[in-house]
Scaffold this active site. Structure first.
Site, PDB file in Angstrom:
ATOM      1  N   GLY A   1       0.789  -1.227   0.000  1.00 57.31           N
ATOM      2  CA  GLY A   1       0.000   0.000   0.000  1.00 57.31           C
ATOM      3  C   GLY A   1       0.815   1.267   0.000  1.00 57.31           C
ATOM      4  O   GLY A   1       0.281   2.352   0.258  1.00 57.31           O
TER       5      GLY A   1
ATOM      6  N   PRO B   1       4.316  -4.952  -2.124  1.00 56.29           N
ATOM      7  CA  PRO B   1       4.126  -3.720  -2.912  1.00 56.29           C
ATOM      8  C   PRO B   1       3.640  -4.031  -4.316  1.00 56.29           C
ATOM      9  O   PRO B   1       3.987  -5.050  -4.904  1.00 56.29           O
ATOM     10  CB  PRO B   1       5.543  -3.130  -2.939  1.00 56.29           C
ATOM     11  CG  PRO B   1       6.436  -4.336  -2.869  1.00 56.29           C
ATOM     12  CD  PRO B   1       5.723  -5.320  -1.974  1.00 56.29           C
ATOM     13  N   GLY B   2       2.832  -3.149  -4.859  1.00 54.58           N
ATOM     14  CA  GLY B   2       2.364  -3.294  -6.234  1.00 54.58           C
ATOM     15  C   GLY B   2       2.375  -1.954  -6.938  1.00 54.58           C
ATOM     16  O   GLY B   2       3.175  -1.695  -7.838  1.00 54.58           O
TER      17      GLY B   2
ATOM     18  N   ARG C   1     -10.227   4.843 -12.069  1.00 51.61           N
ATOM     19  CA  ARG C   1      -9.946   5.362 -10.722  1.00 51.61           C
ATOM     20  C   ARG C   1     -10.559   6.739 -10.451  1.00 51.61           C
ATOM     21  O   ARG C   1     -11.091   6.972  -9.355  1.00 51.61           O
ATOM     22  CB  ARG C   1      -8.444   5.386 -10.460  1.00 51.61           C
ATOM     23  CG  ARG C   1      -7.826   3.986 -10.384  1.00 51.61           C
ATOM     24  CD  ARG C   1      -6.370   4.028  -9.945  1.00 51.61           C
ATOM     25  NE  ARG C   1      -6.274   4.444  -8.543  1.00 51.61           N
ATOM     26  CZ  ARG C   1      -5.820   5.629  -8.141  1.00 51.61           C
ATOM     27  NH1 ARG C   1      -5.440   6.540  -9.036  1.00 51.61           N
ATOM     28  NH2 ARG C   1      -5.760   5.911  -6.854  1.00 51.61           N
TER      29      ARG C   1
ATOM     30  N   CYS D   1     -20.572   7.527 -22.159  1.00 52.29           N
ATOM     31  CA  CYS D   1     -21.867   8.158 -21.879  1.00 52.29           C
ATOM     32  C   CYS D   1     -22.118   8.239 -20.380  1.00 52.29           C
ATOM     33  O   CYS D   1     -23.088   7.670 -19.851  1.00 52.29           O
ATOM     34  CB  CYS D   1     -22.987   7.383 -22.576  1.00 52.29           C
ATOM     35  SG  CYS D   1     -22.903   7.526 -24.373  1.00 52.29           S
ATOM     36  N   GLU D   2     -21.245   8.903 -19.681  1.00 54.00           N
ATOM     37  CA  GLU D   2     -21.351   9.140 -18.242  1.00 54.00           C
ATOM     38  C   GLU D   2     -20.787  10.528 -17.948  1.00 54.00           C
ATOM     39  O   GLU D   2     -19.681  10.852 -18.397  1.00 54.00           O
ATOM     40  CB  GLU D   2     -20.537   8.109 -17.440  1.00 54.00           C
ATOM     41  CG  GLU D   2     -20.944   6.674 -17.632  1.00 54.00           C
ATOM     42  CD  GLU D   2     -22.222   6.320 -16.889  1.00 54.00           C
ATOM     43  OE1 GLU D   2     -22.610   7.075 -15.978  1.00 54.00           O
ATOM     44  OE2 GLU D   2     -22.825   5.277 -17.232  1.00 54.00           O
TER      45      GLU D   2
ATOM     46  N   TYR E   1      -3.567  -0.244 -11.519  1.00 55.09           N
ATOM     47  CA  TYR E   1      -5.023  -0.157 -11.381  1.00 55.09           C
ATOM     48  C   TYR E   1      -5.695   0.622 -12.514  1.00 55.09           C
ATOM     49  O   TYR E   1      -6.738   1.223 -12.314  1.00 55.09           O
ATOM     50  CB  TYR E   1      -5.398   0.425 -10.016  1.00 55.09           C
ATOM     51  CG  TYR E   1      -4.850  -0.397  -8.882  1.00 55.09           C
ATOM     52  CD1 TYR E   1      -5.390  -1.645  -8.595  1.00 55.09           C
ATOM     53  CD2 TYR E   1      -3.770   0.049  -8.144  1.00 55.09           C
ATOM     54  CE1 TYR E   1      -4.865  -2.425  -7.578  1.00 55.09           C
ATOM     55  CE2 TYR E   1      -3.233  -0.731  -7.126  1.00 55.09           C
ATOM     56  CZ  TYR E   1      -3.791  -1.966  -6.847  1.00 55.09           C
ATOM     57  OH  TYR E   1      -3.265  -2.750  -5.848  1.00 55.09           O
TER      58      TYR E   1
END
Length: 484
Positions: A270, A313-314, A359, A390-391, A420
């Site tokens: 994280g 970790p990523g 995100r 369409c948002e 991500y």
């Protein structure tokens, strides 16, 4: 200089809207003599011309060097305490066969949390013993597959998984190493330490329930208890939350060690990265040193040896190594407010959006943007980079500055998209997921193929074959007859 009142307080008006903030971009990112963005010696314009846009670009050397730096920082910090560290790359951030191989080359293991991620790691040639398997709801098939091939560790997320994994171990005649995920009660989003150990979330079990769960694990001959596991959240900029979680787990670790050895403590991952110039990231060496001191102090107080440490970790490895390229389409200046308080927000729409970076829509995440195909001396203008879906919430960059002459056809780049983004990508509005190109030493190669319309239609069982081919044009006479 007039500052747009719509700009958020954290966003400074840039002296140069072409400048690349080093903390946000891959270490190789620069501009060439023509003003083009270059990553690992490859011009963004060349990548876009060859592969199209949107396009994920990953700097291989940058990703490898971050992996090696994290491993070195934690190994050095805990070596001084007489223990070792196992570093797992968190595949959920972004996993492909190529990335898995990079991580293994740099001495990392691989953490997966689904049967699909496990399949990718195995296809990359990762040995099962170097794989850890997470997940709060592993299917029986996933458990059976993981145990059957001999994964190095399964993280038990609930009491019910104990018997499921034990049964799979019995069936395969194996002894399966397991960790137990603990909900430590440390809340990472604000770094406030909650008084209760029963936080309301789906992951792990409360500290108070752990002794009974560990006794149940130890009662199974086919299970080997490695130790406790904690993951307090993501995008964390300080070491204090990790240190407090470690202290809480070490108290439990000491209690459990009185009955039988507990060799390991897994403190998760994280570690945060910079998405904008306003983000201040603590060096990983500082985090490692401070965490090692906290662990050493608590072990000394409890009178126990320092256990083997594991981390996962990523984002901190792959996030800063990635950049997404887009082509600008429409531009709209939208007047916000009335009278003297009115201001203009410039919406710059690109050919991707929430399907390749969810995100901002999911979490309100902030990103940065720069022109990638040129530089400009035009005054900086506040922009919002919008997607094509369409948002109304389809926003890629909430607020940043670009040269005011940004126009249709411009190539723009959004940095820090290695984590991500691809892994959360979708086919919303039937957009194909973009390709991923790895760059190094002046060359690029596709490591994940992009999706074409035919890929999307191939899974639609009722898509008739003729629909894949455009109808033949009609003659002018036919057209007149049909419309008469």
């Amino acid at each position: 200089m007039t500052v747009n009142p719509l700009a958020p307080a954290w966003l400074d008006h840039p002296a140069d809207a072409n400048a690349l903030t080093p903390a946000v971009w891959p270490s190789s990112a620069e501009r060439d003599a023509d003003g083009r963005l270059v990553i690992a010696g490859v011009a963004a314009t060349a990548l876009a011309a060859e592969h199209g846009t949107p396009l994920y670009v990953v700097d291989e050397v940058d990703a490898r060097s971050r992996a090696a730096r994290i491993r070195s920082a934690f190994e050095s910090a805990f070596e001084r305490l007489g223990t070792t560290v196992g570093v797992y790359y968190a595949g959920k951030a972004f996993l492909s066969a190529a990335v898995a191989r990079w991580m293994r080359d740099e001495g990392l293991r691989i953490d997966v949390c689904s049967g699909g991620e496990l399949a990718v790691a195995l296809a990359a040639g990762v040995e099962p013993a170097a794989i850890g398997f997470h997940g709060n709801n592993k299917s029986l098939a996933e458990i059976d597959r993981a145990v059957g091939i001999g994964v190095g560790a399964l993280v038990l997320d609930s009491v019910v998984e104990i018997d499921r994994v034990a049964e799979a171990a019995r069936r395969h005649g194996r002894t399966q190493a397991v960790r137990l995920r603990i909900n430590s009660g440390v809340h990472a989003s604000t770094h406030e330490y909650l008084a209760t150990s029963r936080e309301d979330q789906k992951f792990g079990i409360p500290i108070a329930d752990a002794p009974d769960a560990v006794a149940r694990i130890r009662a199974h001959d086919g299970l080997e208890f490695l130790g406790l596991h904690s993951h307090i959240g993501s995008q964390i900029f300080e070491s204090s939350g990790f240190a407090e979680a470690a202290r809480r787990l070490l108290a439990l670790h000491a209690e459990l060690s009185a009955a039988a050895p507990v060799p390991e403590l897994n403190i998760g991952g994280g570690f945060g990265i910079a998405y904008t110039a306003a983000d201040e990231v603590m060096p990983i060496e500082t985090i490692a040193d401070e965490l090692a001191r906290a662990v050493a102090g608590e072990c000394d107080r409890l009178g126990i040896p320092v256990p083997r440490i594991a981390i996962e970790p990523g984002r901190s490895i792959i996030g800063p190594a990635g950049v997404t390229l887009y082509e600008v389409g429409t531009i709209k200046d939208v007047r916000v407010g009335d009278g003297a308080d009115a201001a203009v927000r410039r919406y710059v729409s690109v050919d991707g959006g929430m399907s390749d970076n969810a995100r901002p829509s999911l979490y309100g995440a902030d990103y940065s943007v720069r022109l990638a195909g040129r530089v400009s001396a035009a005054d900086a203008a506040l922009v919002r980079i919008a997607g094509k879906h369409c948002e109304s919430g389809d926003i890629v960059v909430q607020a940043d500055y670009l040269p005011g002459d940004v126009t249709a056809g411009d190539l723009v780049a959004v940095p820090a998209t290695g984590a991500y983004c691809w892994s959360l990508a979708s086919n919303y509005n039937h957009l194909g997921r973009p390709a991923v190109v790895a760059v190094r030493d002046g060359a690029g190669r596709v490591i994940v193929r992009g999706e074409a319309i035919d890929d999307l239609l191939a899974r639609d069982v009722d898509a008739a074959a003729p629909a894949l081919t455009a109808p033949a044009p009609r003659s002018a006479a036919e057209t007149t007859e049909k419309t008469a």
